[in-house]
Design an enzyme around this catalytic site. Structure first.
Site, mmCIF file in Angstrom:
data_model
loop_
_atom_site.group_PDB
_atom_site.id
_atom_site.type_symbol
_atom_site.label_atom_id
_atom_site.label_comp_id
_atom_site.label_asym_id
_atom_site.label_seq_id
_atom_site.Cartn_x
_atom_site.Cartn_y
_atom_site.Cartn_z
ATOM 1 N N GLU A 160 0.812 -1.219 0.000
ATOM 2 C CA GLU A 160 0.000 0.000 0.000
ATOM 3 C C GLU A 160 0.846 1.269 0.000
ATOM 4 O OE1 GLU A 160 -3.760 0.235 1.928
ATOM 5 O OE2 GLU A 160 -3.623 -1.842 2.565
ATOM 6 N N GLY A 161 1.918 1.217 -0.779
ATOM 7 C CA GLY A 161 2.811 2.352 -0.908
ATOM 8 C C GLY A 161 4.073 2.166 -0.103
#
Length: 408
Positions: free
Chosen positions: A388-389
């Protein structure tokens, strides 16, 4: 708007204690087994469903908590139990957030219940965004969705990767390109209903950590879904694409894409997961340091150990503060003018990696063995700075936000 507070109310404390009890009595005793098996812990998910933790109602109550603390509190307690099993329990939530962030009320009411099933027939869902050549660089996404106007259907083709519950999910939420010329602004999200022809599971990954969580490729070959499965609807998509084209011509401001909207909403929750894992490792190290004796005294009497524990606890509390602030801001409509969501995820994930490594060091040789849980916690913590990043992407988002530059 709820005032920001660090004090949980009585209802929140009751939920926290309930979750902590489930994590201690059900999740932790099963953690080592399912880590070794590298399989989805269906019996634990079913137990969570029976008591109401794995359910739409529970997550809706936490999601709509006006203080914003419901979700981070829940994530911290469950991931304190075990990250792999907890991710199997909450992984469906990312797909649900994708629908909540982009779907209509009818789509939310239709599809989210099908993501969870019920206590007698548990289901899971998958959010499919990353691709073999498009992870952090969402503009490089290749999965295409083409509209068949005659049949009012969308045809999806491509391969997704790193999908939690990918291929075993009842419902898949897939991000695809609908207008390649617009780059990341030309993306849209689609529901792929159960048993849709053309969707299959590709490679299942054997991972360093979070092994109890199923992660796999999802292959889409001429997958046809009804027009109603486009999240937000075609009219809204056409309007958004038209605005993006006009702004592209004028060199104007960026338009948020579907995947980024989902990740932005979920980053503080990932930070809370990291806090839970870090706290678990810290508590193991603290207890060990208080009882392990060397040279006739507990090792916590040595400054080299005591100062590490002090730093660990300080970092954990600081991470929680950032997570709670971002969660409160998000639920109360406060814009992340300094990328506070990314800040919380960045600091908490880096803290989890550091604290779990320090826990191993404090336990010494014992910490390096699978007889003690900190070894597993350290492996699990590595994912927080990646999914998620990545930490690098979080820093880029923060820096560009502070500079007033577009985030591409």
């Amino acid at each position: 708007m709820a005032e920001f507070t660090m004090e949980l109310n009585d209802d929140q404390k009751e939920v926290r204690d309930w979750l902590h009890g489930f994590a201690a009595e059900v999740i932790r005793p099963a953690a080592a087994e399912w880590d070794e098996r590298e399989e989805t812990p269906w019996p634990v998910i079913q137990e969570a469903a029976k008591v109401g933790i794995y359910s739409l109602d529970f997550y809706a109550q936490q999601y709509f908590d006006p203080t914003g603390l419901g979700i981070p509190m829940a994530m911290e307690e469950l991931f304190w139990g075990d990250a792999g099993i907890a991710l199997s329990i909450v992984g469906t939530g990312l797909a649900a957030v994708g629908v909540l962030a982009n779907g209509t009320e009818e789509q939310i009411g239709t599809w989210i219940p099908q993501m969870y099933g019920d206590a007698g027939d548990v289901k899971v869902a998958a959010f499919c965004s990353s691709e073999p050549d498009a992870g952090s660089d969402v503009a490089s996404m290749r999965t295409r969705a083409v509209y068949d106007e005659a049949k009012d259907e969308w045809v999806l083709n491509g391969t997704k990767t790193w999908a939690t519950n990918g291929g075993i999910a009842n419902v898949h939420v897939v991000v695809a390109v609908v207008d390649p010329e617009l780059g990341s602004k030309g993306h849209a999200s689609f529901i792929v209903p159960p048993n849709t022809p053309g969707l299959s599971q590709g490679q299942k990954f054997k991972k360093h950590g979070i092994r109890a969580s199923h992660t796999a490729e999802v292959v889409l070959e001429n997958v046809r879904v009804p027009g109603s499965c486009l999240l937000g609807g075609k009219e809204k998509l056409d309007q958004r694409l038209a605005r993006a084209r006009e702004r592209a011509k004028a060199g104007g401001e960026r338009v948020k894409n579907a995947a980024m909207a989902t990740f932005e909403a979920s980053r503080p929750a990932v930070g809370a997961m990291a806090v839970g894992t870090a706290r678990a490792a810290y508590e193991e190290a603290l207890e060990y340091a208080k009882t392990r004796e060397q040279f006739g005294r507990p090792i916590i009497d040595n400054q080299g150990v005591a100062f590490q524990l002090a730093d660990m606890r300080t970092s954990i509390d600081a991470a929680r503060l950032l997570v709670w602030r971002a969660s409160w801001m998000a639920v109360n409509g406060k814009p992340f003018t300094a990328a506070e969501g990314s800040m919380s995820k960045l600091f908490a994930s880096e803290t989890a990696k550091k604290v779990t490594a320090q826990a191993i060091q404090i336990l010494g040789g014992n910490g390096y063995t699978r007889e003690y849980p900190v070894e597993r916690m350290h492996r699990d913590a590595a994912i927080y700075t990646i999914f998620e990043g990545t930490s690098e992407i979080q820093r880029l988002v923060i820096a560009r936000t502070l500079a007033g530059m577009p985030i591409r």
